[in-house]
Design an enzyme around this catalytic site. Structure first.
Site, PDB file in Angstrom:
ATOM      1  N   ASP A   1     -14.221  -4.948  -3.390  1.00 47.06           N
ATOM      2  CA  ASP A   1     -14.291  -5.012  -1.932  1.00 47.06           C
ATOM      3  C   ASP A   1     -15.731  -5.335  -1.565  1.00 47.06           C
ATOM      4  O   ASP A   1     -16.646  -4.674  -2.050  1.00 47.06           O
ATOM      5  CB  ASP A   1     -13.927  -3.654  -1.302  1.00 47.06           C
ATOM      6  CG  ASP A   1     -12.499  -3.234  -1.615  1.00 47.06           C
ATOM      7  OD1 ASP A   1     -11.657  -4.107  -1.897  1.00 47.06           O
ATOM      8  OD2 ASP A   1     -12.222  -2.015  -1.585  1.00 47.06           O
TER       9      ASP A   1
ATOM     10  N   ASP B   1       0.857  -1.176   0.000  1.00 49.96           N
ATOM     11  CA  ASP B   1       0.000   0.000   0.000  1.00 49.96           C
ATOM     12  C   ASP B   1       0.897   1.231   0.000  1.00 49.96           C
ATOM     13  O   ASP B   1       1.826   1.332   0.797  1.00 49.96           O
ATOM     14  CB  ASP B   1      -0.898   0.014   1.247  1.00 49.96           C
ATOM     15  CG  ASP B   1      -1.976  -1.070   1.172  1.00 49.96           C
ATOM     16  OD1 ASP B   1      -2.104  -1.690   0.105  1.00 49.96           O
ATOM     17  OD2 ASP B   1      -2.664  -1.282   2.181  1.00 49.96           O
TER      18      ASP B   1
END
Lengths: 201, 251
Positions: free
Chosen positions: B130, B11
C-alpha cells in the site's frame, strides 16, 4: 467411466493437494491422499501433484522410495505442474535429475518474459484422449517459472515467449503443466477425461 | 497468449464480505463462499480474500473459510490479512489456498519473504504494497494504509522481488475508493523496473479504467471490489470491451 475406481493422490509433502482432492470430489469421485507404495500400486488412477521446488521435491521422493515406485506404475498416472516436471529426465531447478519417464529436460524461462508465468494461457496442438471435447485454444491456469521445451512426448503446446510443451504422454503416463483443478470448466473436463481413460495399459 | 487477469477482491470480516471506502465505513456485501462461486461462474480469473481486520486484531481463523472456498471454487484464489509466519501460510495452503498475500509483516521482517518462497515456492507468495504519493514520492504505508513508513515504493518493490516474491499487489492509497482510475504511472514504472507480475489495485470506477491500467499501466492483472460487488461493472461486459480494445482476456 468406472464408478467406483480407486483414485490415489500421491502425498509426499508437496504443495496444495487439497484442491485436487476437492476437484475430483466435484466430479463425483473420492480420491485418497497416500504416500504408501502398496496403496499407490493398487490404485486404478494415480495423480502426482507438486507445487514447490524441484530439487527438494526429488529429495522427498527419494527419502520415501517413491522415486522407484512411480516410474514402474502400470495404471494411468497424471502428473500436475511440478509433478509433470519431476517425471522428466532432469530440471534446471535445483539442478536435479528427475524420474526419467518423459524424454525432456526442464528449463527456466529466459526470454524476456515475466517470471513466473502466472495466469490463463491457451493450449493448442491437442493430441490425446485427455483433451476429448476440448477445443484448440481453450484457456487453462498456469503458474510456473520452469518449462518443458517442445519434445516428442508433447500432446499440447503453449506459447509464452517461446513455444513449449504444456502436456506430455508416454505409455500410461500423462503430465500437464497447467492446473486442471483450477482451470474452471476446461480443467474439469480434462480431469474427467483422465478418469475416463482405460484402467490399465 | 497469456491473458490479463480480472480479480474481484472480497474483503472479509467475521466471515462476511465487506467493502471499505478508503478502508473505513464498511458495508456488508454477502456470503464469501457463495459470492466466490458466483464470480467464478461470471468469468473472474482469480479471487483475493483479504481479512481486513486481521492486521489489527490478529485474527488467524481464516482456515475454515479457506477450506470451504477451496471445496467449491474451480479457479485460483489468494488469501491475505494478518499472515506473519511460515506456520500461518502452511495452514492456509494445506486448506486449499493457492497463494497468500503478505503486507505489513513483510515490511516488519523482510526475511519472511525469503522463508516463504524457499519453503513453498515463489509462485504462492504475493507481496501486497500500500503506498501513497507524498510530495511527489511514493511512500509505503502499513496497517491497511494507516501507518506511513520511510520506505520508497520502488525500492521496496525491488527488494521484495529479490527476496523471492512471485507477484506484487500494488494499491495506491490515493486512488483507492475514488473510482477515478488506477495509479497507472506508478504501475507502469513498477512493471518496467521489475520482472514479476504486477496486480493493479485501487481506483476502478469504469471499464475504461481497466483498459488504461493494462495499456498505460502495463499491469498484468487488475483487482477491484465494489464495482463488482455492487454490479456497477459486469465481468462479461468488461472482458468483451477489453477484448475489442485488443487486450488479451479469457472469455
Amino acid at each position: 467411466m468406472k464408478e467406483n475406481q480407486k483414485i490415489v493422490i500421491i502425498d509426499y509433502g508437496a504443495g496444495n493437494i487439497q484442491s485436487i482432492k476437492f476437484a475430483v470430489q466435484r466430479l463425483g469421485f473420492e480420491a485418497k491422499l497416500s504416500s504408501n507404495a502398496e496403496e499407490i500400486r493398487n490404485a486404478d488412477k494415480v495423480i502426482f501433484p507438486g507445487v514447490g521446488e524441484a530439487g527438494s521435491a526429488m529429495k522427498m521422493l527419494r527419502s520415501t522410495g517413491l522415486d522407484k515406485v512411480i516410474p514402474e506404475l502400470t495404471q494411468p498416472v497424471l502428473g500436475i505442474c511440478l509433478g509433470m516436471q519431476l517425471m522428466c529426465n532432469s530440471s534446471e531447478e535445483g539442478d536435479t535429475t528427475g524420474l526419467g519417464i518423459f524424454n525432456a529436460d526442464v528449463k527456466k524461462f529466459n526470454n524476456g518474459v515475466k517470471v513466473p508465468q502466472i495466469g490463463w494461457n491457451q493450449i493448442t496442438n491437442l493430441e490425446s484422449p485427455l483433451f476429448n471435447t476440448i477445443e484448440e485454444g481453450e484457456y487453462v491456469y498456469l503458474v510456473h517459472s520452469y518449462y518443458v521445451p517442445e519434445c516428442t512426448d508433447e500432446i499440447a503446446r503453449t506459447e509464452y515467449g517461446v513455444n513449449y510443451s504444456t502436456a506430455l504422454h508416454r505409455n500410461n503416463f500423462y503430465g500437464v503443466q497447467f492446473h486442471p483443478e483450477k482451470s474452471s470448466k476446461t480443467g474439469e473436463q480434462i480431469l474427467k477425461n483422465f478418469l475416463n481413460l482405460e484402467l490399465r495399459s | 497468449m497469456l491473458t490479463k487477469r480480472i480479480i474481484p477482491c472480497l474483503d472479509i470480516k467475521n466471515g462476511r464480505t465487506v467493502k471499505g471506502v478508503n478502508f473505513i465505513d464498511l458495508r456488508d456485501a454477502g456470503d464469501p463462499v457463495e459470492l466466490a462461486a458466483a464470480y467464478a461462474e461470471k468469468g473472474a480469473d482469480e479471487l483475493v480474500f483479504l481479512d481486513i481486520s486481521a492486521t489489527e486484531e490478529k485474527r488467524k481463523t481464516l482456515a475454515k473459510l479457506v477450506l470451504d472456498v477451496a471445496e467449491q471454487l474451480n479457479i485460483p484464489f489468494t488469501v491475505g490479512g494478518g499472515i506473519s509466519s511460515v506456520e500461518d501460510v502452511d495452514i492456509l495452503l494445506k486448506n486449499g489456498a493457492d497463494k497468500v498475500s503478505i503486507n505489513s509483516s513483510a515490511v516488519k521482517r523482510p526475511e519472511l519473504i525469503n522463508e516463504l518462497s524457499e519453503k513453498f515456492g515463489s509462485q504462492c507468495v504475493v507481496v501486497a504494497i500500500d503506498a501513497k504519493n507524498i510530495d511527489g514520492k511514493w511512500k509505503v504505508h502499513l496497517v491497511g494504509g494507516k501507518v506511513p513508513t520511510d520506505l520508497d515504493l520502488f525500492d521496496w518493490a525491488k527488494e521484495v522481488e529479490q527476496r523471492g516474491a512471485g507477484e506484487i499487489l500494488f494499491t495506491s492509497m490515493d486512488h483507492d475508493g475514488t473510482k477515478n482510475g488506477f495509479a497507472d504511472e506508478a504501475l507502469a514504472r513498477l512493471s518496467e523496473e521489475l520482472n514479476i507480475p504486477i496486480i493493479a489495485s485501487g481506483g476502478a470506477g469504469n471499464i475504461q479504467h481497466f483498459q488504461n491500467t493494462f495499456q498505460i499501466g502495463k499491469a498484468d492483472a487488475a483487482l477491484a471490489a465494489s464495482v463488482f460487488h455492487f454490479k456497477e461493472i459486469e465481468i462479461s461486459d468488461l472482458k468483451t470491451q477489453l477484448k475489442s480494445a485488443g487486450i488479451p482476456v479469457r472469455i
